[in-house]
Structure formats: C-alpha cells, structure tokens
Design a protein around this motif. Structure first.
Motif, PDB file in Angstrom:
ATOM      1  N   SER A  11      15.148  -3.430  -0.521  1.00 30.76           N
ATOM      2  CA  SER A  11      16.292  -3.959  -1.266  1.00 30.76           C
ATOM      3  C   SER A  11      16.430  -3.297  -2.633  1.00 30.76           C
ATOM      4  O   SER A  11      17.531  -2.922  -3.052  1.00 30.76           O
ATOM      5  N   ALA A  12      15.299  -3.162  -3.349  1.00 30.26           N
ATOM      6  CA  ALA A  12      15.336  -2.546  -4.674  1.00 30.26           C
ATOM      7  C   ALA A  12      15.815  -1.099  -4.582  1.00 30.26           C
ATOM      8  O   ALA A  12      16.586  -0.627  -5.428  1.00 30.26           O
ATOM      9  N   SER A  13      15.380  -0.384  -3.545  1.00 29.06           N
ATOM     10  CA  SER A  13      15.797   1.007  -3.365  1.00 29.06           C
ATOM     11  C   SER A  13      17.264   1.100  -2.952  1.00 29.06           C
ATOM     12  O   SER A  13      17.990   1.984  -3.406  1.00 29.06           O
ATOM     13  N   ALA A  14      17.686   0.178  -2.094  1.00 25.52           N
ATOM     14  CA  ALA A  14      19.077   0.183  -1.640  1.00 25.52           C
ATOM     15  C   ALA A  14      20.032  -0.132  -2.783  1.00 25.52           C
ATOM     16  O   ALA A  14      21.094   0.500  -2.921  1.00 25.52           O
ATOM     17  N   VAL A  15      19.676  -1.105  -3.617  1.00 26.06           N
ATOM     18  CA  VAL A  15      20.566  -1.461  -4.718  1.00 26.06           C
ATOM     19  C   VAL A  15      20.638  -0.333  -5.742  1.00 26.06           C
ATOM     20  O   VAL A  15      21.652  -0.161  -6.424  1.00 26.06           O
ATOM     21  N   ASN A  17      13.681  -6.587 -12.028  1.00 29.05           N
ATOM     22  CA  ASN A  17      13.722  -6.776 -10.584  1.00 29.05           C
ATOM     23  C   ASN A  17      14.717  -7.868 -10.198  1.00 29.05           C
ATOM     24  O   ASN A  17      15.483  -7.736  -9.239  1.00 29.05           O
ATOM     25  N   ASN A  18      14.731  -8.973 -10.950  1.00 32.33           N
ATOM     26  CA  ASN A  18      15.692 -10.047 -10.687  1.00 32.33           C
ATOM     27  C   ASN A  18      17.119  -9.573 -10.913  1.00 32.33           C
ATOM     28  O   ASN A  18      18.047  -9.945 -10.169  1.00 32.33           O
ATOM     29  N   PHE A  19      17.301  -8.750 -11.920  1.00 32.55           N
ATOM     30  CA  PHE A  19      18.623  -8.172 -12.190  1.00 32.55           C
ATOM     31  C   PHE A  19      19.088  -7.344 -10.998  1.00 32.55           C
ATOM     32  O   PHE A  19      20.253  -7.417 -10.583  1.00 32.55           O
ATOM     33  N   LEU A  20      18.185  -6.549 -10.404  1.00 29.77           N
ATOM     34  CA  LEU A  20      18.550  -5.743  -9.242  1.00 29.77           C
ATOM     35  C   LEU A  20      18.973  -6.619  -8.071  1.00 29.77           C
ATOM     36  O   LEU A  20      19.933  -6.311  -7.363  1.00 29.77           O
ATOM     37  N   THR A  21      18.270  -7.726  -7.860  1.00 27.02           N
ATOM     38  CA  THR A  21      18.597  -8.624  -6.752  1.00 27.02           C
ATOM     39  C   THR A  21      19.972  -9.246  -6.934  1.00 27.02           C
ATOM     40  O   THR A  21      20.787  -9.287  -5.994  1.00 27.02           O
ATOM     41  N   LEU A  22      20.248  -9.755  -8.127  1.00 28.00           N
ATOM     42  CA  LEU A  22      21.560 -10.345  -8.402  1.00 28.00           C
ATOM     43  C   LEU A  22      22.667  -9.299  -8.304  1.00 28.00           C
ATOM     44  O   LEU A  22      23.765  -9.577  -7.810  1.00 28.00           O
ATOM     45  N   PRO A  54       0.852  -1.195   0.000  1.00 31.14           N
ATOM     46  CA  PRO A  54       0.000   0.000   0.000  1.00 31.14           C
ATOM     47  C   PRO A  54       0.889   1.246   0.000  1.00 31.14           C
ATOM     48  O   PRO A  54       2.109   1.157   0.155  1.00 31.14           O
ATOM     49  N   ALA A  55       0.268   2.414  -0.129  1.00 30.32           N
ATOM     50  CA  ALA A  55       1.026   3.652  -0.283  1.00 30.32           C
ATOM     51  C   ALA A  55       1.977   3.917   0.877  1.00 30.32           C
ATOM     52  O   ALA A  55       3.148   4.242   0.677  1.00 30.32           O
ATOM     53  N   TRP A  56       1.496   3.776   2.121  1.00 32.26           N
ATOM     54  CA  TRP A  56       2.339   4.118   3.280  1.00 32.26           C
ATOM     55  C   TRP A  56       3.549   3.197   3.386  1.00 32.26           C
ATOM     56  O   TRP A  56       4.669   3.641   3.679  1.00 32.26           O
ATOM     57  N   SER A  57       3.326   1.897   3.161  1.00 34.08           N
ATOM     58  CA  SER A  57       4.415   0.923   3.257  1.00 34.08           C
ATOM     59  C   SER A  57       5.430   1.125   2.134  1.00 34.08           C
ATOM     60  O   SER A  57       6.646   1.060   2.351  1.00 34.08           O
ATOM     61  N   ALA A  58       4.933   1.389   0.928  1.00 32.77           N
ATOM     62  CA  ALA A  58       5.816   1.631  -0.213  1.00 32.77           C
ATOM     63  C   ALA A  58       6.681   2.859   0.026  1.00 32.77           C
ATOM     64  O   ALA A  58       7.897   2.842  -0.204  1.00 32.77           O
ATOM     65  N   ALA A  59       6.053   3.942   0.500  1.00 30.72           N
ATOM     66  CA  ALA A  59       6.799   5.184   0.734  1.00 30.72           C
ATOM     67  C   ALA A  59       7.860   4.996   1.805  1.00 30.72           C
ATOM     68  O   ALA A  59       9.011   5.440   1.651  1.00 30.72           O
ATOM     69  N   LEU A  60       7.505   4.335   2.900  1.00 31.16           N
ATOM     70  CA  LEU A  60       8.462   4.121   3.990  1.00 31.16           C
ATOM     71  C   LEU A  60       9.634   3.259   3.539  1.00 31.16           C
ATOM     72  O   LEU A  60      10.799   3.553   3.839  1.00 31.16           O
ATOM     73  N   ALA A  61       9.333   2.191   2.790  1.00 30.01           N
ATOM     74  CA  ALA A  61      10.388   1.303   2.315  1.00 30.01           C
ATOM     75  C   ALA A  61      11.313   2.012   1.320  1.00 30.01           C
ATOM     76  O   ALA A  61      12.533   1.814   1.340  1.00 30.01           O
ATOM     77  N   ILE A  62      10.747   2.825   0.458  1.00 26.27           N
ATOM     78  CA  ILE A  62      11.548   3.585  -0.502  1.00 26.27           C
ATOM     79  C   ILE A  62      12.482   4.542   0.223  1.00 26.27           C
ATOM     80  O   ILE A  62      13.673   4.655  -0.112  1.00 26.27           O
ATOM     81  N   ILE A  63      11.978   5.215   1.243  1.00 20.05           N
ATOM     82  CA  ILE A  63      12.806   6.159   2.001  1.00 20.05           C
ATOM     83  C   ILE A  63      13.939   5.423   2.715  1.00 20.05           C
ATOM     84  O   ILE A  63      15.110   5.819   2.623  1.00 20.05           O
ATOM     85  N   ILE A  64      13.613   4.339   3.416  1.00 18.21           N
ATOM     86  CA  ILE A  64      14.629   3.597   4.172  1.00 18.21           C
ATOM     87  C   ILE A  64      15.690   3.033   3.238  1.00 18.21           C
ATOM     88  O   ILE A  64      16.900   3.159   3.487  1.00 18.21           O
ATOM     89  N   GLY A  65      15.265   2.386   2.157  1.00 18.01           N
ATOM     90  CA  GLY A  65      16.222   1.786   1.228  1.00 18.01           C
ATOM     91  C   GLY A  65      17.177   2.801   0.648  1.00 18.01           C
ATOM     92  O   GLY A  65      18.391   2.570   0.576  1.00 18.01           O
ATOM     93  N   ASN A  66      16.656   3.952   0.246  1.00 20.87           N
ATOM     94  CA  ASN A  66      17.513   4.981  -0.342  1.00 20.87           C
ATOM     95  C   ASN A  66      18.444   5.613   0.687  1.00 20.87           C
ATOM     96  O   ASN A  66      19.633   5.836   0.419  1.00 20.87           O
ATOM     97  N   LEU A  67      17.903   5.939   1.869  1.00 23.09           N
ATOM     98  CA  LEU A  67      18.739   6.576   2.887  1.00 23.09           C
ATOM     99  C   LEU A  67      19.871   5.668   3.347  1.00 23.09           C
ATOM    100  O   LEU A  67      20.991   6.129   3.589  1.00 23.09           O
ATOM    101  N   VAL A  68      19.591   4.373   3.470  1.00 25.87           N
ATOM    102  CA  VAL A  68      20.627   3.433   3.900  1.00 25.87           C
ATOM    103  C   VAL A  68      21.622   3.164   2.771  1.00 25.87           C
ATOM    104  O   VAL A  68      22.840   3.232   2.960  1.00 25.87           O
TER     105      VAL A  68
END
Length: 483
Positions: A213-217, A356-361, A62-76
């Motif tokens: 993970s996708a945001s962090a990579v 997405n699989n490319f990002l994980t690898l 959902p929107a809130w979870s997506a936004a929070l995960a995007i922020i955390i992944g990018n900041l880290v």
C-alpha cells in the motif's frame, strides 16, 4: 513577463508565464524520453528511502518480503500514474483542470482541494526528512536550517517553472543514479553486513500489504499532476510512448531507493531512517546525503509547482476571468511554502509513523478519484473532451456538478474505511478480522470503477431513450393524444 516556455528543450533561464491555460499544439516540444528523466530523477531522494524503510521498521518485514512488496506496489501503482500521464499530450491541460470533465466545474473543487492538501503534506514531509538529512552531515545548519535551505531551492525552481524543473530532473537522473549505486556498493561491499540481514522469518500478510500500500500510494500520489508535465509534449508523441516512459521512469526511480531504505532499516532498525542512512554509508555519507537532499528539492519544486496550479484552478472556477501568469504563480507558491515551513518547524521528533498514516489517508482519498477519472477518460469518452468548457463558469457541457461522479467518489471513500489501518490510531473492523491487513485501496478500485461505469452507462441509455421518445412525439404528435 516572458513568453511561455513550451518544452523541456527550451532554455531554463526564462520564467514560465503559462499556468493552467491549454498549451497550443504548435507551441509544444520535447520528447517522450523527458518523461523518463523527470520521473526517475525526482524519485531518487530521501523521502523514497524513508518510504522503503517503512517496510522493515514499521511493518517489520524481512528482506525478501520487503523487496517483493516494494516491487509489486510500485509496478501496480505506476499503471494508474502512467495512464494519467498519457492524457497530457492529447488535452494539453493540467490534470486537475481536466478533472472538471468528470466531476463538473464546481464538483471538482473538493477533489482539487484534497490534492492541494496532498501537495502540502508531501512538501512538508520532504522538508522534514530532507532538513534532517542535511543537518546530519552539516551539524551547524541544524534541522531548521536544513528545512529553510530546501524550501528556498524548491521555491526558486517552482517559480522558474516547467523547463527548469525538467533540466533539474535530467541532471539528477545521472547524479542521483550514480550515488544510489555507490551507496549500495558501499553498504554491502565496504561495510560488513550481519548474517541476520538475510533472515527469512517474520514475514506477515499485514506487513506485506502495508508495504504494498505504501509503495502503491507513492505512485498514485503522482496521478493528480503527472499530466501537468506531459501536457507540453507534441500531440504526435502519442499516448503509448508517454505511458511507457513515465511508467519505467517512475518505477525504476522509486524501487531502487526504496530497496536502499529497506536495507538500512534492517541494518539499523532502532534508528530514524535518515540517521540510519548516514551511519550505513559512513565514509561517503556526506556525498550521499547531500545529493539525495538536493534531489528532494527537485521533487518539492514539482509538488509546489503543481500545488500552485491546483490553487489557481480553484480560484479560476469561481472567477473565470482570473488569468494567472508567472507573477501570480510566484505569489501563490510563496504562500504555500510559508504554510509548509510553519508546519515543518513545529512537528515532533518522531514523524515516521505520522508520515505512514498520511500515506494511508492519501491513498483512501486518491483511489476513488483515479478510478472515476480513468474509467471516464478511457472507457466512456475515449479521450474526447472539449477543453474550452473546462474554463467556463457554468462548466459548459460538463455542468457545475456531475453528481454521479461525486457520489461514486464519496462511496469509494466510505467503503475503504472498514479496511483501513492507521498505525495505532485506527484499525477498521474488517481489517482487524484480516489480521490488521490493509486492503482499502483494492476495495476502492474494485467498487468505484464498475459502479461509475454502470451508473454513467445506465443514465446515458435513459437519456438516449428519452430523446428518441421526444423525437417520435414531435414527428407524430397525434399518437400522444388520448383516444
């Protein structure tokens, strides 16, 4: 051939002749603000929007979870990216050349080749999504025509080199930023947003971590070449300004377009993200897509530029007398573009899951490298490297292969496999026990960082003791004789 361009304040009309050679301290210019614009301007593009859309389409958040995960992944993820950027002003060489200081002259080749594949993967992905964007607003072009246009623009910028890329990114910072803001206003103010857009159900740990993970990579993928741009900054710029300007430039430039991608994914979940963006911005879609598609050419120019430098690094490792300049860089870049175009024109229609699989690898291969590099640079050598030895055939004081670094890297790759989730293609046994939650990159960092530090520290102590013992024996040889 023209003289090397030495900073973003130089004219962008001359072709850069420098490639992987160290940039002398008296030939550097620019300010730390250039790090903000290059990383903000090149992140606001179609591929960042597609990456953000993964959160609500592939991962179903959902929107809130997506936004929070995007922020955390990018900041880290950006912490590691910016730590690499801070190395540039001090050493003045591309990141993959500096990697020889950790892995040895030939030990680094494996890492550099993986990074070349990474550049080709991102370059190809951008061609595919960018070409689809252009074709969606200019149908006569077709997907193939859009791919070719972006490829040509990217190649031209990469051939001209560092200064033009910086100028390009500076312009796109303002242009893309304005259009991004307009797109948000248009979607939420002009078009009606359904009430279910703000639903709060459906969040899952697996989807949340997949988005993180996708945001962090996305950020970690810049680590192998971020110092390729900060190497032109004056030494007096210092590490902290380079770190913070790179950090905030790349996080703000990534989080905002990823929010847009997550939004269009919620609005039109059954459509390709590029098509969804076009429909969600109906009325200004031509402007939005064209600007973001032009923006991807700037990012692709960076991918191509740095992929070319990495290719030159591999060749120079085995042929130290190979002194590549502007002409050689142009020829290698053209060859890489041909490979990317060939792949882009032959992939299937549904490329989002493959991406997405490319990002994980990619994450699995980059995390152990970044752990070794940062531990070595900041905790072991404290930035004290002999740059001249990076270019010696025997590796100088760094040798041909630094086995502790290579082995720690390989261990880091292996330990992540049980924690990986590659869509429907593969789910590691531990990830399955965790509800298909991908924690691989965290495991890689947690294992490799202390392992490499402990290994190098123990070996250094043993070497120091051996030297001391030999020294004592040379002073008092009679003590070593049997009684």
């Amino acid at each position: 051939m023209t003289e090397p361009l030495t900073g973003p304040q130089k004219s962008a009309v001359g072709i850069e002749s420098a490639t992987i050679q160290p940039i002398p301290a008296d030939q550097r210019s620019g300010t730390n603000r250039d790090m903000f614009t290059i990383w903000f301007g090149t992140n606001v593009m179609v591929l960042a929007i597609v990456t953000g859309a993964l959160s609500t389409t592939v991962f179903g958040q959902p929107a809130w979870s997506a936004a929070l995960a995007i922020i955390i992944g990018n900041l880290v993820g950006a912490v590691f990216m910016a730590l690499h950027s801070a190395q540039g002003p001090r050493l003045g060489v591309p990141q993959m050349v500096q990697t020889k200081g950790q892995f040895g002259s030939r030990g680094s080749v494996l890492i550099v080749l993986i990074v070349v594949l990474m550049y080709l993967g991102f370059f190809t992905s951008i061609l595919i999504f960018g070409g689809a964007s252009l074709a969606s607003v200019i149908p006569p072009l077709g997907h193939s025509g859009g791919i070719l246009i972006i490829a040509v623009i990217s190649l031209a910028a990469a051939i001209w080199g560092y200064a033009l890329i910086h100028t390009y990114a500076r312009i796109m910072t303002y242009l893309s930023g304005a259009v991004l803001l307009l797109a948000f206003v248009w979607i939420f103010a002009v078009h009606s947003v359904p009430a279910e857009f703000f639903h709060t159900s459906g969040a899952s740990l697996a989807g949340f971590m997949g988005t993180v993970s996708a945001s962090a990579v996305w950020q970690l993928a810049y680590a192998p070449y971020v110092s390729d741009y900060s190497r032109y900054l004056p030494v007096k710029t210092g590490a902290k300004p380079a770190f913070w300007m790179s950090y905030w430039g790349t996080t703000l430039g990534s989080i905002l377009p990823m929010f847009l991608g997550a939004s269009v994914g919620l609005l039109l979940p059954n459509l390709d993200p590029v098509v969804a963006l076009t429909k969600a911005t109906a009325g200004i879609s031509g402007l939005v897509v064209v600007v973001f598609s032009v923006g991807v050419a700037a990012t692709n120019a960076m991918n191509l530029y740095c992929g070319t430098l990495c290719t030159i690094t591999v060749v120079q490792t085995f042929a130290p007398r190979f002194a590549a300049r502007g002409r050689e860089r142009a020829l290698i870049a053209a060859g890489l573009v041909l490979i990317a175009i060939s792949v882009a024109l032959t992939v299937g229609d549904d490329f989002t899951q493959t991406y997405n699989n490319f990002l994980t690898l990619l994450l699995g291969s980059l995390v152990p490298w970044t752990a070794v590099n940062l531990v070595d640079y900041y905790l072991i050598r404290h930035g004290d490297y002999t740059v001249e030895d990076f270019f010696r055939r025997d590796g100088g004081r760094y040798g041909l292969v630094n086995w502790p670094a290579v082995l720690c890297y390989l261990i880091g790759v292996v330990v992540q496999i049980p924690f990986m989730v590659l869509g429907t293609a593969y789910t590691g046994p531990i990830a399955r026990l965790l509800g298909n939650t991908d924690l691989s990159f965290l495991v890689g960092l947690i294992v490799v960082s202390p392992l490499y530090y402990a290994t190098v520290t123990v070996l250094a102590r043993r070497k120091s003791r051996a030297i001391s013992r030999n020294h004592r024996q040379s002073i008092h040889p009679e003590r070593t004789e049997p009684r």
